[in-house]
Design a protein around this motif. Structure first.
Motif, short mmCIF file in Angstrom:
data_model
loop_
_atom_site.label_atom_id
_atom_site.label_comp_id
_atom_site.label_asym_id
_atom_site.label_seq_id
_atom_site.Cartn_x
_atom_site.Cartn_y
_atom_site.Cartn_z
N ASP A 31 27.93 -43.92 98.93
CA ASP A 31 29.12 -44.68 98.53
C ASP A 31 29.71 -44.02 97.30
O ASP A 31 29.55 -44.46 96.17
N ILE A 32 30.43 -42.92 97.55
CA ILE A 32 31.03 -42.12 96.49
C ILE A 32 32.51 -42.00 96.80
O ILE A 32 32.92 -41.95 97.95
N GLY A 33 33.32 -41.94 95.76
CA GLY A 33 34.77 -41.85 95.95
C GLY A 33 35.45 -43.16 95.66
O GLY A 33 34.81 -44.20 95.46
N ALA A 34 36.78 -43.12 95.62
CA ALA A 34 37.54 -44.34 95.42
C ALA A 34 37.35 -45.26 96.62
O ALA A 34 37.27 -44.80 97.75
N PRO A 35 37.25 -46.58 96.39
CA PRO A 35 37.10 -47.51 97.52
C PRO A 35 38.26 -47.39 98.49
O PRO A 35 39.41 -47.23 98.08
N VAL A 36 37.96 -47.43 99.79
CA VAL A 36 38.99 -47.32 100.83
C VAL A 36 39.19 -48.68 101.47
O VAL A 36 38.23 -49.30 101.97
N ASP A 37 40.42 -49.14 101.48
CA ASP A 37 40.77 -50.41 102.12
C ASP A 37 41.30 -50.10 103.51
O ASP A 37 42.45 -49.72 103.69
N GLY A 38 40.43 -50.22 104.51
CA GLY A 38 40.84 -49.89 105.88
C GLY A 38 39.86 -50.45 106.88
O GLY A 38 38.78 -50.97 106.53
N THR A 39 40.21 -50.38 108.15
CA THR A 39 39.33 -50.84 109.23
C THR A 39 38.11 -49.93 109.31
O THR A 39 38.26 -48.72 109.51
N PRO A 40 36.89 -50.48 109.15
CA PRO A 40 35.70 -49.62 109.23
C PRO A 40 35.48 -49.10 110.65
O PRO A 40 35.56 -49.87 111.61
N ALA A 336 32.88 -50.20 91.61
CA ALA A 336 34.02 -49.94 92.49
C ALA A 336 35.34 -50.05 91.74
O ALA A 336 36.28 -49.27 91.99
N ASP A 337 35.46 -51.01 90.80
CA ASP A 337 36.74 -51.16 90.10
C ASP A 337 37.03 -49.97 89.21
O ASP A 337 38.20 -49.60 89.01
N VAL A 338 35.99 -49.34 88.69
CA VAL A 338 36.19 -48.13 87.88
C VAL A 338 36.59 -46.97 88.78
O VAL A 338 37.53 -46.21 88.48
N ARG A 339 35.91 -46.83 89.92
CA ARG A 339 36.24 -45.74 90.85
C ARG A 339 37.64 -45.90 91.45
O ARG A 339 38.22 -44.94 91.94
N ALA A 340 38.16 -47.12 91.42
CA ALA A 340 39.51 -47.35 91.94
C ALA A 340 40.58 -46.87 90.97
O ALA A 340 41.73 -46.63 91.37
N THR A 341 40.23 -46.69 89.70
CA THR A 341 41.23 -46.33 88.69
C THR A 341 40.99 -44.96 88.06
O THR A 341 41.93 -44.34 87.56
#
Length: 376
Positions: A31-40, A336-341
């Motif tokens: 679980d690395i990278g910015a969080p992705v908001d999408g259909t898994p 996750a909130d840090v990786r989002a920004t």
């Protein structure tokens, strides 16, 4: 239509029918990278070894095949994946089972990379479905490159942003007869890097060179007589005073370094930093205000950096110091909130960023595959 494809055609149909972002899910262990908001879209339905020829050192597997299954199959024939992919579940607090597609997509490569190369160097071919639903392939037994690109090099390390792999062809290698790790104590990071550089510059074919927890480690592998000779020569030369650890004890050392086990139970952010080996200790010293801890691998060229909790996971300071030294950093662990920004991956210079954007437009014209995971 199910979101868990069980065939390449299923996947192609699913992607063509998609009307929004897709989040590609392998084993869920990295679980690395910015969080992705999408259909898994899981790859678990695309599983199984489709070809294994031990004599040809070749294995072909569907992308959702568990890494553990591949390791077990290879070990029965005295073989292994030479690039030593790590298990980051302890570090990242994730569960699940790592998949071979995830390993290739992230170019996951462990301590042995300094001698044999990275995951991409052992990938002979790939099949994947791109963001337009097209099935593409090159390398392996087909040896057909339908796009004019080196698809293996593009897909390895693309983190699912160019396409979803359905199959990978890999070169495997024999497990060596013996291994010994020479262990030195009492060195500073600067002294350790000097010792590691000397060992790597020797004619004795070192396959691991690391510094962690105040100990310096150098691994030698191969035929038993050769390993004994090379270890003895190093121990009376550039690694004078180092003590040998053999067998399971040696293997355990490199499993812990590979998996970054030393940081697994610590609060705070973890960075993966690539620098010139001699610059690693300088970087860590310059970041003293972040209470850094470091594990040096690849002779010092790879620094796993743990920093105390910061609002931006230390990104401002880490990247400012790296700008002086050269190198690049990936934020491997943070909320996750840090990786989002915060840019998780090293921001690319404008010319490289333009090339990257062009490739994504070519392979994912709608921008639906893991959008934002690697940044803009």
């Amino acid at each position: 239509m199910s979101n868990t494809p069980t065939s390449e055609q299923d996947l192609s149909d699913l992607i063509q029918a998609a009307n929004g972002p897709i989040r590609i899910v392998g084993g869920g262990t990295r679980d690395i990278g910015a969080p992705v908001d999408g259909t898994p879209v899981p790859t678990t339905g695309l599983s199984g070894v489709t070809l294994y020829e031990p004599g040809a050192l070749t294995l072909v597997a569907q992308s959702g095949t568990p890494l553990a299954e591949i390791d077990e199959l290879l070990s029965k024939e005295g073989q292994r994946l030479a690039f030593e992919p790590g298990d980051l579940r302890g570090l990242l607090g994730t569960k699940g089972a790592s998949t071979i597609g995830g390993v290739v997509a992230t170019n996951a490569s462990g301590p042995r990379r300094i001698q044999v190369g990275a995951a991409r160097d052992f990938c002979l071919g790939v099949r994947f479905v791109d963001g337009a639903g097209r099935v593409l392939k090159n390398g392996g037994r087909v040896m057909k490159n339908v796009t004019g690109y080196d698809l293996v090099k593009l897909m390895a390390g693309s983190w699912g942003t160019l396409g979803l792999m359905t199959e990978v062809s890999l070169k495997v290698m024999a497990i060596p007869e013996a291994e010994i790790t020479l262990v030195g104590e009492g060195q500073t990071a600067e002294q350790a890097v000097e010792s590691l550089s000397a060992a790597l510059g020797s004619p004795f074919d070192v396959t691991g060179a690391a510094f962690a927890d105040g100990k310096t480690f150098v691994r030698i592998e191969g035929l038993e007589a050769s390993v004994s000779y090379r270890a003895a020569e190093l121990a009376k030369g550039v690694l004078a005073g180092f003590e040998p650890v053999a067998g399971a004890g040696s293997s355990d050392v490199w499993t812990q370094i590979r998996d970054v086990s030393g940081f697994a139970g610590l609060e705070g952010a973890v960075w993966r930093v690539s620098v010139k080996p001699s610059d690693g200790p300088r970087l860590v010293a310059a970041l003293e205000d972040l209470s850094p801890r470091a594990i040096y691998d690849w002779g010092g060229g790879l620094v796993w950096l743990h920093v105390a909790d910061q609002a931006d996971a230390g990104a401002t300071r880490v990247r400012a110091e790296l700008e002086k030294l050269g190198g690049h950093a990936t934020l491997v662990r943070a909320p996750a909130d840090v990786r989002a920004t915060v840019p998780v991956f090293q921001p690319e210079p404008a010319p490289i960023a333009a090339l990257t954007a062009g490739l994504r437009q070519k392979f994912d014209p709608r921008g639906i595959l893991n959008p934002g995971l690697m940044g803009a």
